[in-house]
Design an enzyme around this catalytic site. Structure first.
Site, PDB file in Angstrom:
ATOM      1  N   TYR A 143      -8.163   4.375   0.116  1.00 44.93           N
ATOM      2  CA  TYR A 143      -7.175   4.158  -0.955  1.00 44.93           C
ATOM      3  C   TYR A 143      -7.120   2.681  -1.267  1.00 44.93           C
ATOM      4  CZ  TYR A 143      -2.578   4.014  -3.288  1.00 44.93           C
ATOM      5  OH  TYR A 143      -1.550   3.821  -4.188  1.00 44.93           O
ATOM      6  N   ASP A 243     -10.685  -4.352   1.787  1.00 43.15           N
ATOM      7  CA  ASP A 243      -9.296  -4.149   1.382  1.00 43.15           C
ATOM      8  C   ASP A 243      -8.466  -4.191   2.660  1.00 43.15           C
ATOM      9  OD1 ASP A 243      -6.818  -3.171   0.773  1.00 43.15           O
ATOM     10  OD2 ASP A 243      -7.544  -1.642  -0.623  1.00 43.15           O
ATOM     11  N   LYS A 271       1.179  -6.448   1.931  1.00 43.84           N
ATOM     12  CA  LYS A 271       2.052  -5.867   2.959  1.00 43.84           C
ATOM     13  C   LYS A 271       2.538  -6.857   4.025  1.00 43.84           C
ATOM     14  CE  LYS A 271       0.525  -1.168   2.078  1.00 43.84           C
ATOM     15  NZ  LYS A 271       1.288   0.014   1.937  1.00 43.84           N
TER      16      LYS A 271
HETATM   17  C1  LIG Z   1      -5.500  -0.163   1.719  1.00 39.79           C
HETATM   18  C2  LIG Z   1      -4.570  -0.297   0.546  1.00 39.79           C
HETATM   19  N1  LIG Z   1      -4.997  -0.946  -0.552  1.00 39.79           N
HETATM   20  C3  LIG Z   1      -4.202  -1.121  -1.616  1.00 39.79           C
HETATM   21  C4  LIG Z   1      -2.920  -0.629  -1.630  1.00 39.79           C
HETATM   22  C5  LIG Z   1      -2.054  -0.837  -2.837  1.00 39.79           C
HETATM   23  O1  LIG Z   1      -1.027  -1.727  -2.532  1.00 39.79           O
HETATM   24  P1  LIG Z   1       0.344  -1.693  -3.356  1.00 39.79           P
HETATM   25  O2  LIG Z   1       1.008  -0.387  -3.056  1.00 39.79           O
HETATM   26  O3  LIG Z   1       1.096  -2.879  -2.839  1.00 39.79           O
HETATM   27  O4  LIG Z   1      -0.025  -1.826  -4.791  1.00 39.79           O
HETATM   28  C6  LIG Z   1      -2.437   0.060  -0.519  1.00 39.79           C
HETATM   29  C7  LIG Z   1      -1.075   0.611  -0.494  1.00 39.79           C
HETATM   30  O5  LIG Z   1      -0.677   1.361   0.356  1.00 39.79           O
HETATM   31  C8  LIG Z   1      -3.289   0.238   0.598  1.00 39.79           C
HETATM   32  O6  LIG Z   1      -2.892   0.902   1.692  1.00 39.79           O
END
Ligand SMILES: Cc1ncc(COP(=O)(O)O)c(C=O)c1O
Length: 436
Positions: A143, A243, A271
């Site tokens: 994700y 990521d 986060k």
């Molecule tokens: C691995 C990863 N990338 C990107 C995101 C997207 O981040 P945001 O919810 O702050 O837009 C998340 C959100 O949970 C994530 O877990």
């Protein structure tokens, strides 16, 4: 124990009248009444009915130091009094950028954004612009935020997902444009990746992955796998993007890239970097980031480096960096103690369960398989996910809040007493489930 949900139910009834679906994010949809939080502190949440929960959701990961860590609260309060938004440069963002470049092994330059999805978007644009190539390769089950270009094949229906070694892109929602420039690969399968990268030779701008697959089961890369991914990227002239929105600052001060010893070209953070405030960052090698420096690649945002978020990031990163032994010692010790306790509870109850992950984040599955049998999304999809949803509800009734799909986030605020309480609640919750 069954909770009282009178105030929560009333709020939900009103919420459904004014908020689409009664919630503000699809991740908060539940079959029943969602958690309506009144306040949070340390390892605890209290709902509007007064029930306390030991919290392993931690805002979906950000509260690595627990809820409301005093140093962050103090820094945020002081900054609010000096200005909430400038949309101009300020000194603290330069200090935070410098610290990020010292903490993150592959970071030579950074740019700030507000949330993770935005930083991912910036990374993909930069990769395409830098390499002058159209395609992005992502892995099934990973994700990368909720924006159109990457919300494909996160948890796809298997009857739509194509062959295991060459999955087809499956949209995550109605309303998404077709995924013409997206190649989907299975995670932890180097042979399949080798074939896919050769098939799209000269077209793939970047390979993006969660280096530890936290959104689908806290699945670590098999030994040698990410080295292989790095080599394939180098061979084909594609950038490697990590990521690290979840793994960043959670697995260690230098994220998964330090934990696993692999240097990506670009990485994104969010986060846990700001103690719960909304700050994200794109970080990378200077030779790639220079395309932003020169203005070749556009990158903007009203709230980028918003001073309250940056104050929170500065206070958080100072602790993570300067007290690293204590912070990560506690985080791993608590995580591993909880994993061991849950494993033992499941074994005592005769429940076939796998508990795995690095420790500061880990996953529980209902499955008869043993390690390392859950290696990718398709293995994850074969576990009993419906039973995990029942366990989530049973744990809430016993004062424990985990991510509904069975993911657990630890913080430095979790105590040994919290772990004991949680293991006891877990045993009781398992015993309450209908026979499976
Ligand atoms: C691995 C990863 N990338 C990107 C995101 C997207 O981040 P945001 O919810 O702050 O837009 C998340 C959100 O949970 C994530 O877990």
């Amino acid at each position: 124990m069954t909770r009282t949900l009178d105030a929560s139910t009333d709020l939900h009834t009103t919420a459904k009248r004014y908020l689409a679906g009664g919630v503000s994010s699809d991740a908060r949809r539940t079959a029943g009444v969602p958690l309506f939080v009144d306040r949070a502190a340390g390892s605890r949440l209290w709902d509007v009915d007064g029930t306390a929960y030991v919290d392993y959701v931690l805002g979906q990961g950000p509260a690595l130091l627990g809820h409301c860590p005093p140093a962050v609260v103090e820094a945020v309060s002081a900054q609010v009094a000096r200005g909430i938004v400038y949309s101009a440069q300020h000194a603290a963002e330069v200090r935070v950028a410098e610290r990020l470049c010292t903490m993150i092994p592959s970071a030579e330059r950074v740019r700030f954004n507000t949330v993770g999805s935005e930083a991912v978007h910036a990374a993909l644009r930069l990769a395409r612009g830098h390499t002058c190539r159209p395609k992005i390769l992502k892995f099934e089950g990973h994700y990368h935020g909720w924006l159109d270009p990457v919300l494909h094949s996160v948890h796809p229906a298997l009857d739509l997902a194509g062959p295991a070694d060459a999955p087809v892109p499956v949209p995550g929602t109605a309303g998404q444009p077709p995924a013409a420039d997206l190649v989907i690969a299975p995670w932890n399968d180097l042979d399949a990746l080798t074939v896919l990268m050769a098939r799209h030779a000269g077209e793939i701008a970047a390979v993006i992955c969660e280096p530890v697959l936290c959104n689908t089961g806290a699945i670590e890369p098999l030994p040698g796998y990410l080295q292989g991914v790095r080599e394939l990227c180098d061979r084909h002239g594609s950038l490697l993007i990590f990521d690290e929105i979840i793994t960043g600052f959670r697995l260690g001060p230098g994220g998964a890239q330090e934990y696993l010893g692999i240097a990506p070209d670009l990485s994104v953070f969010g986060k846990a970097m700001a103690g719960g405030m909304q700050v994200s960052a794109l970080a990378g090698r200077a030779s790639v980031m220079d395309d932003i420096s020169t203005g070749k690649i556009a990158h903007a945002g009203t709230f980028n480096s918003q001073p309250v978020g940056i104050a929170a990031a500065e206070a958080t990163l100072r602790i993570l960096d300067e007290q690293r032994e204590e912070v990560y010692g506690t985080l791993y010790a608590r995580g591993r103690a909880l994993m061991a306790g849950l494993r033992e509870a499941a074994a005592k109850a005769g429940v076939p369960m796998l508990v795995h992950g690095p420790g500061p984040v880990f996953q529980t599955y209902f499955t008869r398989e043993r390690e390392p049998s859950v290696r990718n999304y398709r293995d994850f999809a074969a576990t009993d996910r419906a039973r995990m949803t029942l366990l989530h509800a049973a744990l809430l009734d016993r004062g424990v809040n985990m991510v509904p799909r069975g993911l657990w986030f630890l913080s430095t605020a979790h105590t040994e007493a919290d772990i004991e309480f949680t293991v006891a609640a877990f045993s009781d919750a398992l015993a309450s489930l209908p026979l499976g």
